[in-house]
Design an enzyme around this catalytic site. Structure first.
Site, mmCIF file in Angstrom:
data_model
loop_
_atom_site.group_PDB
_atom_site.id
_atom_site.type_symbol
_atom_site.label_atom_id
_atom_site.label_comp_id
_atom_site.label_asym_id
_atom_site.label_seq_id
_atom_site.Cartn_x
_atom_site.Cartn_y
_atom_site.Cartn_z
ATOM 1 N N ASP A 189 27.681 4.303 -38.740
ATOM 2 C CA ASP A 189 27.337 3.446 -40.076
ATOM 3 C C ASP A 189 27.055 2.109 -39.801
ATOM 4 O O ASP A 189 27.400 2.054 -38.205
ATOM 5 C CB ASP A 189 28.474 3.270 -40.509
ATOM 6 C CG ASP A 189 30.060 3.256 -40.701
ATOM 7 O OD1 ASP A 189 29.758 2.512 -39.213
ATOM 8 O OD2 ASP A 189 31.150 3.338 -40.802
ATOM 9 N N ASP A 208 28.953 12.616 -46.855
ATOM 10 C CA ASP A 208 30.343 12.140 -45.604
ATOM 11 C C ASP A 208 31.338 11.891 -46.657
ATOM 12 O O ASP A 208 31.648 11.720 -47.332
ATOM 13 C CB ASP A 208 30.051 11.348 -44.584
ATOM 14 C CG ASP A 208 29.964 9.725 -45.348
ATOM 15 O OD1 ASP A 208 29.273 9.785 -45.835
ATOM 16 O OD2 ASP A 208 30.832 8.939 -45.476
ATOM 17 N N CYS A 228 38.383 32.424 -47.939
ATOM 18 C CA CYS A 228 38.274 31.414 -46.543
ATOM 19 C C CYS A 228 37.658 32.065 -44.982
ATOM 20 O O CYS A 228 38.917 33.158 -45.592
ATOM 21 C CB CYS A 228 38.802 29.901 -46.468
ATOM 22 S SG CYS A 228 38.435 29.142 -45.517
ATOM 23 N N CYS A 271 38.004 30.169 -42.542
ATOM 24 C CA CYS A 271 38.185 30.047 -40.863
ATOM 25 C C CYS A 271 39.838 30.336 -40.741
ATOM 26 O O CYS A 271 39.866 31.092 -40.720
ATOM 27 C CB CYS A 271 39.131 28.253 -41.583
ATOM 28 S SG CYS A 271 40.199 27.965 -42.329
ATOM 29 N N CYS A 299 42.997 30.706 -42.479
ATOM 30 C CA CYS A 299 43.365 31.289 -43.389
ATOM 31 C C CYS A 299 43.162 32.445 -43.004
ATOM 32 O O CYS A 299 44.266 33.389 -43.250
ATOM 33 C CB CYS A 299 42.177 31.300 -44.265
ATOM 34 S SG CYS A 299 42.036 30.127 -45.552
ATOM 35 N N HIS A 321 40.617 24.241 -41.389
ATOM 36 C CA HIS A 321 40.849 24.631 -43.601
ATOM 37 C C HIS A 321 39.298 23.847 -43.771
ATOM 38 O O HIS A 321 38.850 24.488 -44.880
ATOM 39 C CB HIS A 321 41.181 24.913 -43.972
ATOM 40 C CG HIS A 321 41.820 25.592 -45.739
ATOM 41 N ND1 HIS A 321 40.994 26.877 -45.751
ATOM 42 C CD2 HIS A 321 41.893 25.472 -46.728
ATOM 43 C CE1 HIS A 321 41.282 27.057 -47.117
ATOM 44 N NE2 HIS A 321 41.493 25.948 -47.500
#
Lengths: 372, 372
Positions: A94, A267, A305, A307, A310, A336
């Site tokens: 940014d 974002d 999920c 991930c 999980c 996660h």
């Protein structure tokens, strides 16, 4: 595109929603795309190799913080942010504008820039468009942002108008000052939720001319319906063949709302910040792992999920980590929460390409409705 | 061994140093072996899959903490600690004795156990040998510890003698109470650095009879030379075909000292605790990453290390993370510090098998001498 090594193409549309492909010198970004935020050149509690595993395509870092710590010289000595933080994919920085304008009390807005006190040591500094460009060139991100005045829609109209004027003037100064051909400089449209000012800002920023455009000044306290109406307006005004970046949105329903209105990338610190407070996105709504009802819950955090968290741990164990303030809690919940948003945007892309985005959006809104 | 699914054999000796092999129901532990400490069922800031990657063979957890949070019932509902923390290798739990005896001020030592106030909510509890066994059976670790009175060598002799007597009585009560055939119950020898009391304690604990023996009550404030003399004495006294565990040593030079005196396994919070304060083991001595001399240091943390941190990041970046209090600092330094100790013991094993341990020990002491 004028930037070397960059290309952007919209590959599919479904209503206003777009599936695109951004090529950068550090790899391709398939859009829609959620960008994890690595404020100080680290996505908090996540290793860069884990970002890759999560399917992160591009990471954001903050010019303001890196300017002060460790300083651009040290980052530049690493060949830029890619070498410093060891993320070899695309990076976006940014402009520092958002942080500088957040420093109410110490800042003085001048015609040439903003004078303010550093949060690190109180020293006085002036950020200008020229300094924002030089700093971002030294940091070496792929995508960089023009220095703008982020003005919330709640501001009185004369001040909002002045911020639009300044943002245009500074955008031109940024384009003039920017010299690295291998960076995609992005113009930022301001104007709060005032339609006339948004139209004016869009026209002026497009008049300066950029390869990509960002919608700034939203998600900063304005009403939700006005925010969405403004994004819709932007979809009408911005060129349809350029990348569009919505700055600062990170809840699943909000993401679907802006994708539906033609936004490509966005974002937010939300997924990692939530993680550090013990909260998780889930297809059963947002979960606060401190809740005693999870104490003996042997199920996965989110059965939907894929991930590591999980696939591996129970809610009971995660609650134990959260209540005992173990660092592993923030690590596992960050993995996660980021994965949820990355997969969400990946699925959104598939839905757009299949012409099924409307159904997909309804489904996401239902799934993530509970628990707020 | 009497415990089902366990075996221990010394495969090579070099002086008093031993290379052994412990078989457990959850896998083999090659010794000498450093055991990372996962106090509350998590090695702080390290994911279990990363422990595996580091080459960790067995992880320690603390009975005292887990008894209170989350409580043994919840751990047992996961099938024990392996399921709860998702570490599928061997696990060792301590007896809770060390924590209970650390609670000076609130504790009352009784004949049947120790009465104390919980650090979690101030509630009064009595830990007894029977409760220590029941709790460790429910937690389900592979290797468990008899409930002992950890008495520092600095204690007046009458108190030290009383602690030895109690430790023997409680060891017998533990053996009597323990009923899970798939756990290796380890007896603990106390006696501070008093030779006569050590001899007495060793004889009495061996009289009760255990498959493995631990040397307790050292590394708690006594002089280094007396500590080492006591370990040497233990090497003479303990049976040569049983596993020996030194409780609480984690600096590279200290580890080499106890391996040289016949110790097989040891544990310490030092590597992960150092990491959280921004310090790292290195072959150039201990490094404090806060030091300004690392600000622009583009070299790896330790050129001699093969861990993810050393393969990937510069000292400059690590210093940035440390000074900015980023969680990734603790994560990356924990990985490194653990890897240093795990590799050190792996190398020690090779040296013992090659009959080169004396040279290896000198080399380690030189390499890790600087910086303290």
């Amino acid at each position: 595109m004028t930037a070397e090594g960059f290309a952007f193409a919209v590959e599919a549309r479904d209503g206003a929603a777009r599936a695109g492909r951004l090529t950068t010198p550090h790899g391709v970004v398939e859009t829609p795309c959620f960008m994890p935020v690595g404020t100080k050149a680290t996505v908090k509690a996540v290793e860069p190799r884990e970002l890759r595993e999560l399917g992160a395509q591009v990471v954001l870092a903050n010019t303001y913080h890196l300017f002060f710590r460790p300083g651009t010289e040290i980052v530049a000595a690493h060949g830029g942010l890619h070498g410093f933080m060891q993320w070899d994919g695309p990076i976006l920085t940014d402009s520092g504008g958002f942080q500088v304008f957040s420093l109410e009390g110490t800042r003085v807005v001048r015609d040439d820039g903003v004078e303010f006190s550093s949060v690190y040591d109180g020293s006085r500094h002036v950020f200008t468009p020229e300094l924002a460009m030089r700093t971002q060139e030294e940091l070496g991100a792929d995508i960089i942002m023009a220095f703008d005045q982020c003005a919330p829609g709640t501001l009185p109209r004369p001040e909002l108008e002045a911020s639009v004027e300044r943002t245009t003037r500074w955008a031109a100064a940024c384009k003039e000052a920017h010299s690295r051909p291998d960076q995609l400089l992005t113009g930022i449209v301001q104007g709060g939720v005032d339609e006339a000012l948004r139209r004016r800002s869009a026209a002026e920023i497009m008049g300066v001319g950029f390869d990509a455009y960002a919608i700034g000044g939203l998600s900063v306290g304005e009403r939700g319906d006005k925010m969405l109406a403004t994004v819709e307006l932007m979809d009408d005004l911005l060129p349809h063949d350029r990348l569009r970046y919505f700055m600062g949105i990170g809840d699943p329903r909000g993401i679907v709302d802006v994708i539906a209105r033609g936004v490509d990338v966005f974002d937010c610190v939300l997924p990692t910040r939530l993680a550090r407070t013990g909260s998780a996105f889930s297809s059963a709504g947002r979960l606060n792992l401190r809740n005693a009802r999870f104490a003996a819950d042997l199920g996965p955090l989110d059965p939907a999920c894929d991930c590591y968290t999980c696939r591996t741990f129970t809610r009971s164990y995660l609650r134990h980590l959260v209540t005992q303030k173990e660092m592993l809690a923030a690590q596992l919940l960050s993995l996660h929460n980021l994965r949820v948003l990355i997969r969400l945007t990946k699925d959104a892309r598939m839905a757009i390409r299949a012409g099924l985005f409307a159904d997909f959006a309804i489904d996401v809104k239902e799934r993530f409705a509970a628990g707020g």
